[in-house]
Design a protein around this motif. Structure first.
Motif, PDB file in Angstrom:
ATOM      1  N   MET A   1       0.811  -1.208   0.000  1.00 22.57           N
ATOM      2  CA  MET A   1       0.000   0.000   0.000  1.00 22.57           C
ATOM      3  C   MET A   1       0.849   1.265   0.000  1.00 22.57           C
ATOM      4  N   MET A   2       1.987   1.268   0.727  1.00 19.88           N
ATOM      5  CA  MET A   2       2.815   2.465   0.827  1.00 19.88           C
ATOM      6  C   MET A   2       3.303   2.988  -0.509  1.00 19.88           C
ATOM      7  N   PRO A   3       3.764   2.128  -1.447  1.00 15.29           N
ATOM      8  CA  PRO A   3       4.217   2.671  -2.735  1.00 15.29           C
ATOM      9  C   PRO A   3       3.130   3.441  -3.466  1.00 15.29           C
ATOM     10  N   PHE A   4       1.895   2.957  -3.399  1.00 21.66           N
ATOM     11  CA  PHE A   4       0.834   3.687  -4.083  1.00 21.66           C
ATOM     12  C   PHE A   4       0.577   5.015  -3.389  1.00 21.66           C
ATOM     13  N   THR A   5       0.656   5.022  -2.028  1.00 22.94           N
ATOM     14  CA  THR A   5       0.459   6.266  -1.296  1.00 22.94           C
ATOM     15  C   THR A   5       1.527   7.286  -1.662  1.00 22.94           C
TER      16      THR A   5
ATOM     17  N   PRO B   1       6.322  -9.187  -5.903  1.00 25.46           N
ATOM     18  CA  PRO B   1       6.549  -7.906  -5.223  1.00 25.46           C
ATOM     19  C   PRO B   1       6.978  -6.821  -6.207  1.00 25.46           C
ATOM     20  N   ALA B   2       6.624  -5.586  -5.895  1.00 21.62           N
ATOM     21  CA  ALA B   2       6.991  -4.456  -6.750  1.00 21.62           C
ATOM     22  C   ALA B   2       6.941  -3.194  -5.911  1.00 21.62           C
ATOM     23  N   GLN B   3       7.669  -2.175  -6.342  1.00 18.82           N
ATOM     24  CA  GLN B   3       7.705  -0.909  -5.617  1.00 18.82           C
ATOM     25  C   GLN B   3       6.419  -0.102  -5.802  1.00 18.82           C
ATOM     26  N   VAL B   4       5.784  -0.255  -6.955  1.00 20.60           N
ATOM     27  CA  VAL B   4       4.591   0.530  -7.261  1.00 20.60           C
ATOM     28  C   VAL B   4       3.464  -0.400  -7.700  1.00 20.60           C
ATOM     29  N   ASN B   5       2.304  -0.263  -7.066  1.00 19.77           N
ATOM     30  CA  ASN B   5       1.075  -0.960  -7.442  1.00 19.77           C
ATOM     31  C   ASN B   5       1.227  -2.473  -7.600  1.00 19.77           C
ATOM     32  N   PRO B   6       1.750  -3.165  -6.594  1.00 19.70           N
ATOM     33  CA  PRO B   6       1.798  -4.628  -6.689  1.00 19.70           C
ATOM     34  C   PRO B   6       0.417  -5.220  -6.450  1.00 19.70           C
ATOM     35  N   GLY B   7       0.218  -6.460  -6.881  1.00 15.25           N
ATOM     36  CA  GLY B   7      -1.026  -7.160  -6.571  1.00 15.25           C
ATOM     37  C   GLY B   7      -1.791  -7.681  -7.757  1.00 15.25           C
ATOM     38  N   LEU B   8      -1.292  -7.504  -8.966  1.00 12.66           N
ATOM     39  CA  LEU B   8      -2.000  -7.979 -10.145  1.00 12.66           C
ATOM     40  C   LEU B   8      -2.142  -9.497 -10.113  1.00 12.66           C
ATOM     41  N   GLY B   9      -3.345  -9.977 -10.437  1.00 12.93           N
ATOM     42  CA  GLY B   9      -3.564 -11.406 -10.609  1.00 12.93           C
ATOM     43  C   GLY B   9      -3.669 -12.197  -9.319  1.00 12.93           C
ATOM     44  N   PRO B  10      -3.307 -13.481  -9.408  1.00 10.13           N
ATOM     45  CA  PRO B  10      -2.535 -14.100 -10.494  1.00 10.13           C
ATOM     46  C   PRO B  10      -3.302 -14.249 -11.817  1.00 10.13           C
TER      47      PRO B  10
ATOM     48  N   ALA C   1      -8.887 -14.924   1.751  1.00 12.37           N
ATOM     49  CA  ALA C   1      -9.543 -15.711   2.793  1.00 12.37           C
ATOM     50  C   ALA C   1      -8.975 -15.406   4.176  1.00 12.37           C
ATOM     51  N   ASP C   2      -7.677 -15.040   4.225  1.00 15.46           N
ATOM     52  CA  ASP C   2      -7.059 -14.738   5.520  1.00 15.46           C
ATOM     53  C   ASP C   2      -7.154 -13.263   5.884  1.00 15.46           C
ATOM     54  N   GLY C   3      -7.895 -12.491   5.095  1.00 11.97           N
ATOM     55  CA  GLY C   3      -8.067 -11.079   5.383  1.00 11.97           C
ATOM     56  C   GLY C   3      -7.064 -10.166   4.709  1.00 11.97           C
ATOM     57  N   ALA C   4      -6.046 -10.737   4.068  1.00 14.14           N
ATOM     58  CA  ALA C   4      -5.042  -9.913   3.391  1.00 14.14           C
ATOM     59  C   ALA C   4      -5.658  -9.232   2.174  1.00 14.14           C
ATOM     60  N   MET C   5      -5.071  -8.085   1.799  1.00 11.16           N
ATOM     61  CA  MET C   5      -5.595  -7.347   0.652  1.00 11.16           C
ATOM     62  C   MET C   5      -4.464  -6.598  -0.036  1.00 11.16           C
ATOM     63  N   ASP C   6      -4.646  -6.337  -1.315  1.00 14.50           N
ATOM     64  CA  ASP C   6      -3.632  -5.661  -2.124  1.00 14.50           C
ATOM     65  C   ASP C   6      -3.725  -4.143  -2.034  1.00 14.50           C
ATOM     66  N   ILE C   7      -4.914  -3.617  -1.844  1.00 14.69           N
ATOM     67  CA  ILE C   7      -5.088  -2.171  -1.696  1.00 14.69           C
ATOM     68  C   ILE C   7      -5.899  -1.888  -0.441  1.00 14.69           C
TER      69      ILE C   7
END
Length: 467
Positions: free
Chosen positions: A1-5, A90-99, A304-310
């Motif tokens: 989330m921090m890279p997008f912020t 992992p990525a510095q900006v906007n990670p989370g695509l897919g899979p 399912a474990d509550g984790a989220m990309d954004i």
């Protein structure tokens, strides 16, 4: 989330300034066009005070000119979220695509905030089991697409409720969409011939073998997003007042609401958005698009474990951006052919579904509150007959029912995106073809159009192109 912020902080000042400049110019132009010197009679403003005066390819991308400084700045921040392209973690900006995914950014499907094309990377192919319990022997997970309470679109094992045509490295897509077009001919009452086309969809596995036939398939293109905040602000009571599910007045039009699952409120509420009005709010619409189209998990649809990309601030930013886009003004209001076309549109009773005027109520965003708007929709479901049916129900919407799409700005659709199509699957290459596909409750309107003289047909279409 921090890279997008961080990215938001870096770009928000620039975008806020641009939005404020556009705001100032829009207000000035609005005042000019509304001055006594510019017009002797009141003009219908498509989006009320959110109306912008542009008939260019960027007409769908302007902030509402009546936004105050706070909401103009939030619009600019949301613009960044809407444009953000996601990449594999992992990525510095906007990670989370897919899979698995269909697109990488909101703006990648809604081209310049307008409609998309019926092609890979933009379309959405919704699927569900015709009879619950079938299986296709796949190990793909679709846990994020668990059926909502009351839903009647049971997920297809290995696919879920929307096919993902792409996958990040190491992940195969869920299938292949084979699209062909079937042509058919027709004739107007005066003997003029016309051509229509309809999409023929086949789903194939990665080894090119067909999926079983017991899957309901709905092929859809992305819808325009401008003006959506105004539609969200129309009081529910006003929309329900227009519903006539039993056709009490005997006009053959029986619009009805869709009741859908509201993830935040955890109860069924009125559906307003999507081709079948299957989503209740723009926040939920945004969250659903993130997870279904990009595989980006979020607070409304987490892992399912509550984790989220954004985080919620990103999700809210994207929703606010959509809420605060201006609506393009109509053009050629004094053109005799346009005025004649508007009369013919009403005489054919097209206005029974494409309601020209609505009124918004109170809203958190002051720019959206208490506006008289002209969206040409009732936001209700209507049966449009077997020609447009997809056979896939969605909550209370049947397989032949569709929400009335707004017509404001429709005349700019192919200015914004050349070769874009109309109707839910992009089959109509012109507005004329779109009218000719109407059936069911719109059968009389369609047959009235078919019986018109050539000059009258041209006038009605010119009216639509003026919107």
């Amino acid at each position: 989330m921090m890279p997008f912020t961080v990215r938001l902080q870096r770009g928000r000042i620039r975008h806020a300034l641009l939005a404020l400049i556009a705001l100032g110019l829009g207000v000035a132009l609005s005042a000019l066009l509304r001055s006594p010197a510019a017009a002797q009679t009141p003009r219908p403003q498509a989006g009320g005070d959110t109306t912008i005066y542009s008939r260019t390819s960027r007409a769908y991308e302007q902030p509402a000119p009546n936004l105050d400084a706070y909401w103009a700045e939030r619009h600019a921040v949301g613009d960044l979220a809407f444009e953000a392209a996601f990449v594999t973690a992992p990525a510095q900006v906007n990670p989370g695509l897919g899979p698995l995914f269909n697109g990488t950014a909101c703006a990648g499907c809604h081209i310049k905030n307008g409609r998309g094309l019926p092609e890979k990377g933009q379309r959405a192919v919704r699927v569900s089991q015709v009879e619950p319990g079938i299986g296709h022997g796949s190990d793909y997970s679709f846990a994020l697409e668990v059926d909502s309470p009351g839903a009647n679109t049971p997920a297809v094992p290995g696919i879920g409720t929307q096919l993902q045509e792409q996958g990040v490295h190491g992940h195969a897509p869920e299938g292949i969409v084979q699209l062909t077009w079937q042509d058919e001919s027709g004739t107007y009452a005066d003997g003029t011939e016309y051509q229509l086309r309809s999409p023929q969809i086949t789903l194939l596995t990665l080894d090119s073998s067909p999926f079983p036939e017991d899957i309901a398939i709905s092929h859809r293109i992305p819808q325009p997003v401008f003006g959506a905040g105004l539609l969200e602000a129309v009081p529910e009571a006003d929309l329900l007042q227009r519903a006539d599910p039993g056709d009490r007045d005997g006009d053959g039009i029986s619009g009805r609401p869709n009741r859908v699952w509201n993830v935040i409120e955890q109860r069924p509420t009125l559906g307003r958005f999507g081709w079948k009005a299957n989503t209740p709010t723009l926040l939920q619409q945004s969250a659903s698009a993130y997870v279904n189209d990009m595989g980006v998990t979020n607070p409304l649809f987490p892992e399912a474990d509550g984790a989220m990309d954004i985080a919620m601030d990103t999700l809210e930013a994207a929703a606010v951006y959509v809420q605060t886009i201006g609506v393009p003004a109509r053009t050629l209001l004094d053109d005799p052919q346009v005025r004649r076309g508007e009369q013919l549109f009403a005489a054919a009773n097209c206005i029974a579904c494409h309601v020209s005027e609505l009124r918004t109520g109170p809203h958190e965003i002051p720019a959206l509150a208490n506006q008289t708007i002209h969206p040409y929709t009732d936001l209700l479901l209507h049966d449009l007959g077997p020609g447009l049916a997809d056979g896939r129900p969605d909550f209370e919407a049947s397989g032949s029912e569709w929400r009335t799409p707004p017509l404001w700005g429709v005349g700019l659709a192919q200015t914004v995106l050349p070769f874009s199509g109309f109707l839910h699957d992009g089959r109509a290459r012109t507005l004329e073809e779109a009218v000719l596909w109407h059936g069911g409750e719109a059968e009389l309107a369609r047959s009235t159009f078919q019986a018109m003289a050539k000059d009258d047909r041209a006038a009605l279409i010119r009216f639509l192109r003026s919107l």
